[in-house]
Design an enzyme around this catalytic site. Structure first.
Site, mmCIF file in Angstrom:
data_model
loop_
_atom_site.group_PDB
_atom_site.id
_atom_site.type_symbol
_atom_site.label_atom_id
_atom_site.label_comp_id
_atom_site.label_asym_id
_atom_site.label_seq_id
_atom_site.Cartn_x
_atom_site.Cartn_y
_atom_site.Cartn_z
ATOM 1 N N PHE A 16 -79.010 -2.556 -11.010
ATOM 2 C CA PHE A 16 -79.506 -3.899 -11.978
ATOM 3 C C PHE A 16 -80.478 -3.072 -12.667
ATOM 4 C CE2 PHE A 16 -83.248 -7.082 -12.306
ATOM 5 C CZ PHE A 16 -82.742 -7.835 -13.142
ATOM 6 N N ASP B 169 -83.598 4.851 -10.541
ATOM 7 C CA ASP B 169 -85.083 3.728 -11.169
ATOM 8 C C ASP B 169 -85.370 3.409 -9.619
ATOM 9 O OD1 ASP B 169 -85.317 1.325 -11.047
ATOM 10 O OD2 ASP B 169 -83.984 0.142 -12.244
ATOM 11 N N LYS C 173 -93.104 -3.315 -9.692
ATOM 12 C CA LYS C 173 -93.176 -4.251 -8.509
ATOM 13 C C LYS C 173 -94.102 -4.062 -7.383
ATOM 14 C CE LYS C 173 -88.149 -6.049 -7.572
ATOM 15 N NZ LYS C 173 -88.390 -6.925 -8.220
HETATM 16 C C1 LIG Z 1 -83.986 -1.800 -10.049
HETATM 17 C C2 LIG Z 1 -84.981 -2.427 -10.551
HETATM 18 N N1 LIG Z 1 -85.218 -2.137 -11.315
HETATM 19 C C3 LIG Z 1 -85.566 -2.705 -12.733
HETATM 20 C C4 LIG Z 1 -86.031 -4.300 -12.143
HETATM 21 C C5 LIG Z 1 -86.623 -5.035 -13.306
HETATM 22 O O1 LIG Z 1 -87.904 -5.122 -13.164
HETATM 23 P P1 LIG Z 1 -89.665 -6.255 -13.902
HETATM 24 O O2 LIG Z 1 -88.382 -6.919 -13.134
HETATM 25 O O3 LIG Z 1 -90.534 -6.256 -12.998
HETATM 26 O O4 LIG Z 1 -89.115 -6.213 -14.952
HETATM 27 C C6 LIG Z 1 -86.165 -4.748 -11.380
HETATM 28 C C7 LIG Z 1 -86.676 -6.192 -10.925
HETATM 29 O O5 LIG Z 1 -85.867 -6.853 -10.083
HETATM 30 C C8 LIG Z 1 -85.476 -3.914 -10.077
HETATM 31 O O6 LIG Z 1 -85.210 -3.752 -9.267
#
Ligand SMILES: Cc1ncc(COP(=O)(O)O)c(C=O)c1O
Length: 387
Positions: free
Chosen positions: A127, A212, A241
């Site tokens: 994700f 990520d 986050k």
């Molecule tokens: C691993 C990862 N990348 C990207 C995101 C996206 O982040 P945002 O909701 O701040 O755009 C998330 C959100 O859960 C995530 O867990």
């Protein structure tokens, strides 16, 4: 709610206050928070040093355009670089925006520096966000449904399979992007040695490796950044986050020579790295480093995992506990889609992903007593559900 778009299925409570690992709803009911805004409030709610830093900055200057120097950005970038790898940082406002920035940087670097194609391989189950590029990078069909046409340049490889990843590499590919532990995908920890093999594969072909760490970063897994567990250093790392402990902020952290593929005008964000966001993030990171939050998270995570292991022996429906630090997945056999709602009656906030995994991502300052309370409450809820 009539005028708010219905993009979320919301639970029937309204939270109005939070302190540490506790939150309160409008009626004054108190809940133990095992969600922390989905791995966001790593220092707990209303951490005094973060609150103080925000108040102080708010009285001085909320916002300042990136047309001007922002010293707080320079200070935060220096701390991130000193505590990770020699890097330069671009600040933005969310995880998806950080990943968009990383994707753009990969493309720039491939066009101008490495000479490789700009394609990016990501992994099944991943994700990476909800913008068009990041949902295309995401290895889950459900987030893409109905959003055609999607941008090109992404290839999804099977999870945890180095041979399949190797087969997906051709001249069109310039990078591999992955979460060192998949969060939304179900707290999936890669097979032993896989990340080292990915690094070797990238080095062999001159590919950039993008981690990520939006969810795994900021001490969540028991190291400040998850890559530090096995010494595989990425070329680009994204954060968001917990970076601002709840204040919206994201970051693209890139190896110095890779970062140089961007020049003035190639990327920007009006709010990115504004003084308020930087004040919250500087306070958050300072507390984390000064108070050894990563070590505390390792210890508490080991304790909670052990207690959950005891729980698993009482519940045949628990198939597996997957954990690193305080990123914990309780894999069950049952459909748990109503569990988060049931948990409210027991005054605990729980989150379920992929239909059958209870994801525990509490504040990292959680005490052993609070861990015990969580285990007892989960025991009761699972017992009532016959799991
Ligand atoms: C691993 C990862 N990348 C990207 C995101 C996206 O982040 P945002 O909701 O701040 O755009 C998330 C959100 O859960 C995530 O867990």
């Amino acid at each position: 709610m009539e005028h708010v778009m219905e993009t979320y299925s919301r639970l029937p409570i309204t939270l109005v206050k939070g302190r540490g690992c506790r939150v309160q709803d409008e009626q004054g009911n108190d809940y133990l928070d095992m969600v922390a805004g989905i791995a966001v409030c790593n220092l707990g709610h209303a951490h005094p040093q973060v609150v103080e830093a925000l108040k102080k900055q708010a009285e001085e200057l909320f916002h300042c355009s990136n047309l001007y120097r922002i010293p707080q950005q320079e200070a935060l970038a220096r701390i991130i670089s000193k505590n990770s790898f020699d890097s330069r940082v671009f600040f933005c406002n969310s995880g998806a925006e950080a990943n968009e920035g990383a994707i753009k940087l990969v493309r720039r670097y491939c066009h101008d520096c490495s000479g490789r194609g700009p394609g990016i391989i990501t992994l099944a189950g991943s994700f990476h966000g909800r913008t068009l590029a990041t949902l295309t990078a995401t290895g889950q069909d459900k987030v893409k449904k109905g959003f055609d046409p999607l941008p090109g340049g992404f290839v999804i490889a099977p999870y945890g399979d180095i041979d399949a990843l190797s087969e997906a590499v051709d001249d069109s590919i310039g990078a591999v992007m992955l979460e060192p532990i998949q969060g939304e995908g179900g707290v999936r920890i890669p097979p032993e040695g896989y990340l080292t093999q990915v690094r070797e594969l990238c080095d062999r072909h001159g590919l950039l490796l993008v981690y990520d760490e939006v969810q795994t970063g900021m001490a969540r897994t028991g190291e400040l950044f998850c890559y530090q567990h096995d010494g595989v250093v990425p070329d680009i790392m994204t954060l968001a986050k917990a970076l601002g402990n709840g204040f919206p902020v994201g970051a693209v952290v890139a190896r110095r020579d890779v970062a140089e593929a961007f020049d003035p005008g190639s990327h920007a964000s009006t709010f990115g790295g504004n003084p308020l966001a930087m004040a919250a993030s500087l306070a958050t990171l300072t507390v984390m480093l000064e108070q050894g939050i990563a070590r505390r998270c390792r210890e508490t995570g080991a304790y909670l995992t052990e207690r959950l292991g005891e729980l698993a022996r009482l519940h045949p429906g628990i198939r597996e506990i997957r954990s690193r630090g305080l990123m914990i997945g309780i894999q069950c056999d049952a459909d748990l889609s109503s569990l988060a709602k049931d948990a409210l009656k027991e005054r605990i906030l729980l989150n379920v992903i992929q239909g059958s995994v209870i994801r525990l991502v509490p504040p990292l300052i959680i005490s052993r007593e609070e861990c015990n309370e969580a285990v007892e409450k989960i025991h009761k809820i699972l017992k009532e559900k016959g799991v």
